[in-house]
Design an enzyme around this catalytic site. Structure first.
Site, mmCIF file in Angstrom:
data_model
loop_
_atom_site.group_PDB
_atom_site.id
_atom_site.type_symbol
_atom_site.label_atom_id
_atom_site.label_comp_id
_atom_site.label_asym_id
_atom_site.label_seq_id
_atom_site.Cartn_x
_atom_site.Cartn_y
_atom_site.Cartn_z
ATOM 1 N N HIS A 18 6.787 24.757 28.650
ATOM 2 C CA HIS A 18 8.001 24.587 29.452
ATOM 3 C C HIS A 18 9.287 24.666 28.632
ATOM 4 C CE1 HIS A 18 5.598 22.140 32.713
ATOM 5 N NE2 HIS A 18 5.172 23.392 32.562
ATOM 6 N N GLU B 101 2.688 27.520 40.980
ATOM 7 C CA GLU B 101 1.999 26.345 40.460
ATOM 8 C C GLU B 101 2.988 25.340 39.875
ATOM 9 O OE1 GLU B 101 0.139 23.859 37.289
ATOM 10 O OE2 GLU B 101 1.716 25.357 37.093
ATOM 11 N N GLU B 102 4.042 25.852 39.232
ATOM 12 C CA GLU B 102 4.912 24.978 38.451
ATOM 13 C C GLU B 102 5.689 23.958 39.281
ATOM 14 O OE1 GLU B 102 4.687 24.558 35.484
ATOM 15 O OE2 GLU B 102 4.179 26.386 34.419
ATOM 16 N N ASP C 39 -5.275 27.991 32.372
ATOM 17 C CA ASP C 39 -3.889 27.508 32.431
ATOM 18 C C ASP C 39 -3.649 26.494 31.323
ATOM 19 O OD1 ASP C 39 -1.303 26.991 33.197
ATOM 20 O OD2 ASP C 39 -1.833 25.688 34.871
#
Length: 464
Positions: free
Chosen positions: A422, A324-325, A352
């Site tokens: 992140h 996904e990232e 998420d």
């Protein structure tokens, strides 16, 4: 006669509501007293670690979650192959601000995911500060060429929904390098997507679009404290130099997998419900909130149903999506295979947004379904689930969007999420066990309600 009929209908409704209340209560009790999500997350975070697509850790996570799903005794568990990008960070990044020759101050930076490296000796150049991509055109090539563009638009602190604040400035991270390169910039530095002031740079995906490889420039994030220091220094001394050194590299795509577990429906097995999160993460922390939490909560939904003896009427799948990232390859491939096999997906729920206290759900759904959701409020509000918002879903389930498919996303409290998002502090100790368990129970409750009453909203939307 009419009065009798009304009384019978009310009695039937009350009986059904009592049954629903008992089932939801049992889901919460099981999650809060004998949940497995926290233990699963402990292993993903502390035994495996950050799970960047294409990495050894990502493959270890695939094997681990597949084994754990098999232990649950589901009807079927399998791996779905998907090709994913493999980007590596290399040795730690290094940067400093030079106010005079030999007079420097180090600042915390990290390469953005997908960025090219600097030359071997790094880059040292003047800096031009902008608040957004639109300012590049105003400055023009003569003011940008050969310089490092510093994107310094902060997240909007007045936004109560921090995801809206994130959405208001993430374009500079994703497209900043591509746009600045068109004006001859040497590199870009982007303020971290973080509401608080700290020394942690936050990575994230970026794109060069169709820019030729030879024209691509390095892109890095700078911590919020670093951004404040750089901006203040520029105001006092506009001719400062900024030095950046990073060693990242894009390699060839590699094969990875979505991890899928399934419980076949007892009454309508052809209708498929999905619950999931993304198994990959960035590499700076261990990906506990983004999105280890969503993965283990999704696994827990199936375990809670088995534990409480509930057998879904429709087929229920847990899907742990890969990539996904920095590519969304897993979600795209899952949807492509579903279309190829002509599978009938009716509902998809994604977690998420971190493992914080659940507050409700957002929905990509017709108005008829939203009216049905309103009728569920009395069952969910005792668990502090009070936000039911039209518009949303999740990135991985987005490719499933189509006629008759309801998309939903768990909405935890968002105020602390971007402190960790992140960054290297997205780690296990920042996940609260009880909050994680409450999120899993909330997801299971919504799946249960859709399984029993979701078709009523479909009939309403079709005018029946």
């Amino acid at each position: 006669m009419k009065k009798l009929l009304v009384l019978l209908l009310l009695a039937t409704f009350a009986q059904a509501q009592t049954k629903d209340e008992q089932q939801i209560r049992s889901l919460y009790d099981a999650a809060l007293t004998e949940g497995k999500a926290y233990d699963w997350l402990n292993h993903l975070s502390n035994q495996i670690g950050g799970r960047l697509s294409g990495s050894v850790q990502a493959e270890q996570a695939v094997k681990y979650t597949k084994q754990e799903l098999e232990k649950l005794g589901l009807d079927r568990v399998w791996l779905q192959p998907v090709m994913v990008p493999k980007w590596v960070r290399g040795t730690p990044e290094y940067a400093f601000i030079e106010t005079k020759p030999g007079l420097t101050n180090n600042v915390p930076v990290c390469a953005l995911g997908g960025s090219v490296a600097t030359p071997l000796g790094g880059i040292k150049a003047g800096v031009v500060e902008v608040k957004g991509i639109e300012e590049l055109e105003q400055l023009g090539r003569k003011n940008i060429e050969g310089k490092i563009v510093f994107f310094n638009r902060p997240m909007e602190a007045t936004q109560i929904n921090t995801f809206k604040a994130y959405g208001g400035c993430v374009d500079q991270r994703y497209s900043g390098a591509m746009e600045a390169a068109k004006f001859g910039a040497a590199a870009v530095i982007v303020r971290s997507m973080n509401l608080r002031l700290d020394d942690l740079p936050h990575t994230g995906s970026m794109s060069y679009g169709d820019l030729p490889v030879s024209e691509r420039i390095p892109a890095a994030a700078i911590s919020t404290n670093g951004a404040e220091f750089l901006s203040t220094t520029l105001k006092l001394q506009p001719d400062i130099k900024f030095y950046l050194k990073q060693n990242c590299k894009q390699l060839e795509d590699v094969q990875s997998y979505n991890v899928i577990g399934e419980v076949r429906g007892t009454e309508e097995p052809e209708k498929i419900m999905v619950v999931g999160g993304h198994l990959d993460s960035w590499d700076l922390g261990d990906g506990s909130h983004d999105d280890g939490a969503g993965c283990v909560q999704s696994m827990e939904v199936l375990r809670l149903f088995k534990e409480t003896g509930y057998k879904p009427k429709k087929t229920l799948r847990v899907v742990l999506f890969m990539n996904e990232e920095n590519g969304l390859r897993g979600g795209t491939e899952y949807a492509a295979q579903a279309a190829k096999k002509k599978e009938k997906h009716v509902f998809a729920l994604e977690s998420d947004a971190g493992g914080f206290s659940p507050r409700g759900f957002n929905f990509d759904a017709p108005q008829g379904f939203m009216k049905t959701v309103e009728s569920w409020k009395p069952l969910l509000e005792p668990y502090l689930l009070h936000q039911f918002v039209s518009g949303g879903g999740g990135a991985d389930i987005g490719p499933l969007r189509g006629e008759g498919v309801i998309l939903a996303g768990l909405m935890p409290d968002s105020q602390r999420y971007f402190d960790h998002h992140h960054a290297e502090n997205d780690t296990f100790e920042h996940v609260n066990k009880r909050e994680l368990e409450l999120g899993a129970a909330a997801m299971a409750s919504l799946i249960y309600l859709y399984d029993n009453y979701g078709d009523e909203s479909t009939a309403m939307d079709n005018g029946k």
